[in-house]
Structures are given as structure tokens and as C-alpha cells.
Scaffold this active site. Structure first.
Site, PDB file in Angstrom:
ATOM      1  CD  GLU A 259      -2.930  -1.126   2.435  1.00 53.89           C
ATOM      2  OE1 GLU A 259      -2.925  -0.600   2.735  1.00 53.89           O
ATOM      3  OE2 GLU A 259      -3.668  -2.413   2.238  1.00 53.89           O
ATOM      4  CG  HIS A 282      -6.269  -0.525   5.018  1.00 56.83           C
ATOM      5  ND1 HIS A 282      -4.976  -1.124   5.179  1.00 56.83           N
ATOM      6  CD2 HIS A 282      -6.732  -0.977   6.196  1.00 56.83           C
ATOM      7  CE1 HIS A 282      -5.243  -2.271   5.914  1.00 56.83           C
ATOM      8  NE2 HIS A 282      -6.015  -1.926   6.478  1.00 56.83           N
TER       9      HIS A 282
HETATM   10  P1  NAD Z   1     -10.211 -11.762  14.240  1.00 58.03           P
HETATM   11  O1  NAD Z   1      -8.971 -12.161  15.449  1.00 58.03           O
HETATM   12  O2  NAD Z   1     -11.102 -11.228  15.473  1.00 58.03           O
HETATM   13  O3  NAD Z   1     -11.066 -12.772  13.783  1.00 58.03           O
HETATM   14  C1  NAD Z   1      -9.596 -13.422  12.560  1.00 58.03           C
HETATM   15  C2  NAD Z   1     -10.689 -15.309  12.631  1.00 58.03           C
HETATM   16  O4  NAD Z   1     -10.290 -15.343  11.254  1.00 58.03           O
HETATM   17  C3  NAD Z   1     -10.113 -15.469  13.932  1.00 58.03           C
HETATM   18  O5  NAD Z   1     -11.264 -16.921  13.956  1.00 58.03           O
HETATM   19  C4  NAD Z   1      -9.571 -17.074  13.058  1.00 58.03           C
HETATM   20  O6  NAD Z   1      -9.462 -18.286  13.964  1.00 58.03           O
HETATM   21  C5  NAD Z   1      -9.577 -16.644  11.511  1.00 58.03           C
HETATM   22  N1  NAD Z   1      -8.539 -17.864  10.511  1.00 58.03           N
HETATM   23  C6  NAD Z   1      -7.305 -16.829  10.461  1.00 58.03           C
HETATM   24  N2  NAD Z   1      -6.778 -17.934   9.945  1.00 58.03           N
HETATM   25  C7  NAD Z   1      -8.000 -18.529   8.283  1.00 58.03           C
HETATM   26  C8  NAD Z   1      -7.603 -19.582   8.154  1.00 58.03           C
HETATM   27  N3  NAD Z   1      -6.412 -19.475   7.321  1.00 58.03           N
HETATM   28  N4  NAD Z   1      -9.033 -19.908   7.660  1.00 58.03           N
HETATM   29  C9  NAD Z   1      -9.899 -19.649   8.644  1.00 58.03           C
HETATM   30  N5  NAD Z   1      -9.960 -19.074   9.753  1.00 58.03           N
HETATM   31  C10 NAD Z   1      -8.646 -18.928   9.604  1.00 58.03           C
HETATM   32  O7  NAD Z   1     -10.075 -10.232  13.462  1.00 58.03           O
HETATM   33  P2  NAD Z   1     -10.879  -9.511  13.383  1.00 58.03           P
HETATM   34  O8  NAD Z   1     -11.058  -8.512  13.927  1.00 58.03           O
HETATM   35  O9  NAD Z   1     -12.112 -10.184  13.360  1.00 58.03           O
HETATM   36  O10 NAD Z   1     -10.652  -9.382  11.711  1.00 58.03           O
HETATM   37  C11 NAD Z   1     -10.351  -9.542  10.811  1.00 58.03           C
HETATM   38  C12 NAD Z   1      -9.067  -9.282   9.715  1.00 58.03           C
HETATM   39  O11 NAD Z   1      -9.987  -8.177   9.692  1.00 58.03           O
HETATM   40  C13 NAD Z   1      -7.921  -8.909  10.294  1.00 58.03           C
HETATM   41  O12 NAD Z   1      -6.872  -9.603   9.867  1.00 58.03           O
HETATM   42  C14 NAD Z   1      -7.567  -7.816  10.461  1.00 58.03           C
HETATM   43  O13 NAD Z   1      -6.081  -6.908   9.833  1.00 58.03           O
HETATM   44  C15 NAD Z   1      -8.728  -7.028   9.603  1.00 58.03           C
HETATM   45  N6  NAD Z   1      -9.247  -5.339   9.776  1.00 58.03           N
HETATM   46  C16 NAD Z   1      -9.031  -4.815   8.464  1.00 58.03           C
HETATM   47  C17 NAD Z   1     -10.015  -3.532   8.520  1.00 58.03           C
HETATM   48  C18 NAD Z   1      -9.562  -1.989   7.395  1.00 58.03           C
HETATM   49  O14 NAD Z   1      -9.564  -0.845   7.607  1.00 58.03           O
HETATM   50  N7  NAD Z   1     -10.091  -3.518   6.002  1.00 58.03           N
HETATM   51  C19 NAD Z   1     -10.002  -2.890   9.516  1.00 58.03           C
HETATM   52  C20 NAD Z   1     -10.261  -4.073  10.767  1.00 58.03           C
HETATM   53  C21 NAD Z   1      -9.655  -5.045  11.105  1.00 58.03           C
END
Ligand code: NAD
Length: 398
Positions: A259, A282
């Protein structure tokens, strides 16, 4: 009066909460480079930053008076967490404050892709009236496949069902299915069942490139794809090929392997210029509401820590919360080696005080014990606790 320094334009609610907790609060709009940060930290008890200010071991070593850091964001890579723990500096962040914002963007994008809104919008801006139902669908009754059923995935599940979608999900862990959502036993099963696939996995190393040509090939023809999790989990060349071949009918992508660093820098991506593809810089979690909630959440954790010693949801210290009240309370961060608790309690007893309540937690090299006692802590006892060779930091409350 203890002092708090808040950098990087943190929401004003944080100033209100920390002032109410007894802090004299100073705010600075931008980030500070290491030299300016070091100068600004003199006499500061609590520091608030967002993602741009780097707090390294050197800064921490120069400011032993700094007791806690609030990362008013989600990530904490900008702070040396191990050095902070070793120095007895509690770090808090806001892991859920923008969850709802990401979910709402995903919902908006699912509808936009299903209705081909982007193409209609582009055509009309270009002066072409193209009124047609061709390729436009309701999302009601469609099957949404959520990969990663954590904070964001599970909340999306609830909202998608409220809109009439069927939800299936796949997670590495055995997560509770909310509402009528159905768990899939494998990623392949989800790809077979879902018409819209959305990624919400975390950024663990093993997820790099987890979604590429093989996974796109297993998706149902003409399905939709979203990624609002991490850029490096998806092979964008493979996504491009599948959009151009028509196998994937549309995609929304908010996160990218690389990014641009600065506002206005050129965005380079294989996904630029593709039909029915929504690209956003993002911004999944970027809303005013999320900023307010981050300010409220992190300042609340800092205030709780200052008032009661509670470290629940700290990202680097053991989670300890002692409920109830007593005549006096102290918190002792110490090296996690055998016998410390016995020595602490012996000192309390030797000074004629009784332990009313006590909670101990450990995390790696650091231990944390919060103790309520039945009388005001005498200065000699505090000095003796401070002099224990295992003591990292002693704090009193009340
Ligand atoms: P979280 O940790 O609560 O949930 C992630 C889930 O994914 C967990 O339940 C984990 O067991 C599961 N997981 C991990 N690897 C996996 C795989 N290979 N297959 C299946 N399941 C898998 O996280 P969250 O708070 O829900 O955030 C999710 C994602 O969103 C993160 O990567 C975070 O960085 C991203 N995020 C992006 C933004 C944005 O601005 N776009 C904002 C916030 C969070």
C-alpha cells in the site's frame, strides 16, 4: 497531577476521559520523531499514539516514569511490546472499535457488486444511459461464505442474515455459529456452497497467499469475492485473471500487499481498471464513529489501569482485575520467578497488615499481582516492596 501526552490527533473524547481520571492532558496534532518524542516525554506518565509514532526500547529506557501507552488504533507494531513489558509499561489498543465499520462497508459492497452499481455509475458519469436488469441481483436468499469467523466475520454474519442472506462460514477454530449460520468443515466446502465469498482472516504468517488460483477455480461460476482483511492473503494476479475470464463476476478489495506510504502516492495494482471491481484505500475501519470509539475504548482502559490497576485487554501484560474495595491497594509488576508472591505477602504481614484480596497473573517473563490490604499502606512497606530484587514497578491506588 499525573500527565498524559496524546499525539496524532486522537479523538477529543480521550482528553475528556483522561481529564476526568485526574490527568493533565496535552495534545499534539501530528506524530513525533524519536528525538522530539524523547524530549516531549519528560514528566509524562501516560502516552497516547496512533500508528505513526514509533516507541522503541531506547525511548522506554530514557523514560522510566512512563507507566502506560495507549495505541489509539488496532495495530501495535509501532511499539516494542517486549521492551515495554520488561519495563513494566502497560500497552492497550482498541481491537474491536472499528469492527462495525468494516462490516457495514462489506454489506455495502456485497449489494453494490450484486447490482453492478460501479459499472452503472461509471457509465452514467461518462454520459451513457444503460437502464437494464441484466446481471443485477437481490442479495436476499443468496449464500454468503465467510472465511474467518472472528470479530468481523461473525458480526457480518448477523447483519447479512438480517438482510435475508444465507450464511456459511469456515474458521480454523471451532467458532459458535450465530443465528442460522452454518459451519463448513473445510474451505473447499465453503467455496462449493457460497455465491459470495468474503475473507476476514487474521494476519498470521501462514495466511500469506492462502487465496489464489486454486481457490478461485473452486468458487462457483459468476460468484463475487471480497477481501477486507489483509492484502497479502490474496494473489491479485489470479484475481485479475478470474475477473477477466468472467469466472468471478465482481470483487471488492480494501487491502493490498503493498500500500502507498503517503497520501497522494501512486497506487500500483493488477486490479486497477477492471469491470465490477471496487477498490478502496484500506478504509474499511475508517469512520468517525470508529475514531470516537477508539478514543473512548483506549482512554477507558488507561483510566481503569490508573485507578484500579486493571490490565484486562492489555496487549503486553498479564490480564489482572481485582474487584471489590479495601483500605488500600498496590500493584506490583515483577520478574516471573518462583517465590515472589510469598515474599510480597510476608512483607505485608511483617508490617502488620492483612491481605483482603489478591490476584496474580503471569505472561512470559513478567508477573503482575494486585493486592488489597486492610489498612493504609505504610511508607516502609512500600519501600520494602520497591527494594525487592524482582520488582519491576510498584504502583499504588487510592
Ligand atoms: P479476529 O482475530 O477476531 O478473527 C480472525 C478469524 O480468522 C479468527 O477466528 C481465526 O481463527 C480465523 N482464521 C485465521 N486464519 C484462518 C484461515 N486460514 N482459515 C480460516 N479461518 C482463519 O480478527 P477481526 O478483528 O475479525 O479482523 C479480521 C481481519 O480484518 C484482520 O486481518 C484485520 O487485520 C482486518 N481488519 C481490516 C480493517 C480494514 O480497514 N480493512 C479493519 C479492521 C480489521
Amino acid at each position: 497531577m499525573p500527565r498524559a501526552l496524546l499525539l496524532e490527533n486522537i479523538d477529543p473524547v480521550a482528553v475528556d476521559l483522561l481529564s476526568a481520571a485526574g490527568y493533565e492532558v496535552e495534545t499534539v496534532r501530528g506524530a513525533l520523531d524519536p528525538a522530539d518524542l524523547s524530549a516531549a516525554l519528560d514528566g509524562v506518565d501516560v502516552l497516547g499514539i496512533r500508528s505513526k509514532t514509533q516507541v522503541d526500547a531506547d525511548v522506554l529506557a530514557r523514560h522510566p516514569g512512563l507507566g502506560a501507552i495507549g495505541a489509539f488504533c488496532i495495530g501495535t507494531n509501532q511499539i516494542d511490546l517486549t521492551a515495554a513489558a520488561a519495563a513494566g509499561v502497560a500497552v492497550f489498543n482498541a481491537p474491536y472499535s472499528n469492527t462495525r465499520s468494516v462490516v457495514e462497508l462489506a454489506i455495502a459492497e456485497i449489494i453494490s457488486l450484486a447490482r453492478r452499481l460501479i459499472d452503472r455509475d461509471r457509465a452514467l458519469h461518462a454520459g451513457t444511459w444503460d437502464k437494464s436488469a441484466s446481471g443485477s441481483h437481490e442479495i436476499r436468499g443468496r449464500t454468503l461464505g465467510i472465511i474467518g469467523y472472528g470479530n468481523i466475520g461473525s458480526q457480518l454474519s448477523v447483519l447479512a442474515e438480517a438482510l435475508g442472506m444465507r450464511v456459511v462460514y469456515y474458521d480454523l477454530e471451532d467458532k459458535l455459529a450465530l443465528g442460522n449460520a452454518e459451519r463448513c468443515n473445510s474451505l473447499d466446502e465453503l467455496l462449493e456452497r457460497a455465491e459470495t465469498v468474503t475473507l476476514h482472516v487474521d494476519g498470521r504468517g501462514g495466511n500469506a497467499g492462502m487465496f489464489g488460483a486454486e481457490q478461485f477455480a473452486k468458487m462457483r461460476p459468476r460468484s463475487l469475492f471480497l477481501n477486507l482483511s489483509r492484502g497479502f492473503v490474496v494473489d491479485h494476479e489470479a484475481l485479475r485473471d478470474n475477473i477477466l475470464s468472467g469466472h468471478i463476476a465482481g470483487a471488492a478489495v480494501d487491502v493490498f500487499p503493498e500500500e502507498p506510504r503517503e497520501q497522494g502516492d501512486e497506487f500500483v495494482s493488477a486490479l486497477r481498471g477492471l469491470p465490477n471491481v471496487i477498490l478502496t484505500p484500506h478504509v474499511g475501519g475508517s469512520t468517525q464513529e470508529a475514531q470516537y470509539d477508539i478514543g473512548r475504548f483506549v482512554a477507558g482502559k488507561l483510566a481503569d489501569y490508573t485507578r484500579t490497576g486493571t490490565t484486562t485487554l492489555s496487549v503486553n501484560l498479564p490480564a489482572v482485575a481485582l474487584h471489590g474495595s479495601s483500605a488500600d491497594r498496590f500493584g506490583l509488576l515483577h520478574h516471573n520467578i518462583p517465590g515472589v508472591l510469598a515474599r510480597v505477602d510476608a512483607l505485608v504481614g511483617d508490617h502488620g497488615l492483612n491481605v483482603d484480596g489478591q490476584v496474580l497473573g503471569t505472561r512470559g517473563q513478567i508477573g503482575y499481582v494486585v493486592t488489597d490490604v486492610n489498612a493504609v499502606l505504610p511508607a516502609e512497606l512500600l519501600a520494602a516492596l520497591r527494594e525487592l530484587p524482582e520488582t519491576v514497578r510498584l504502583t499504588t491506588f487510592r
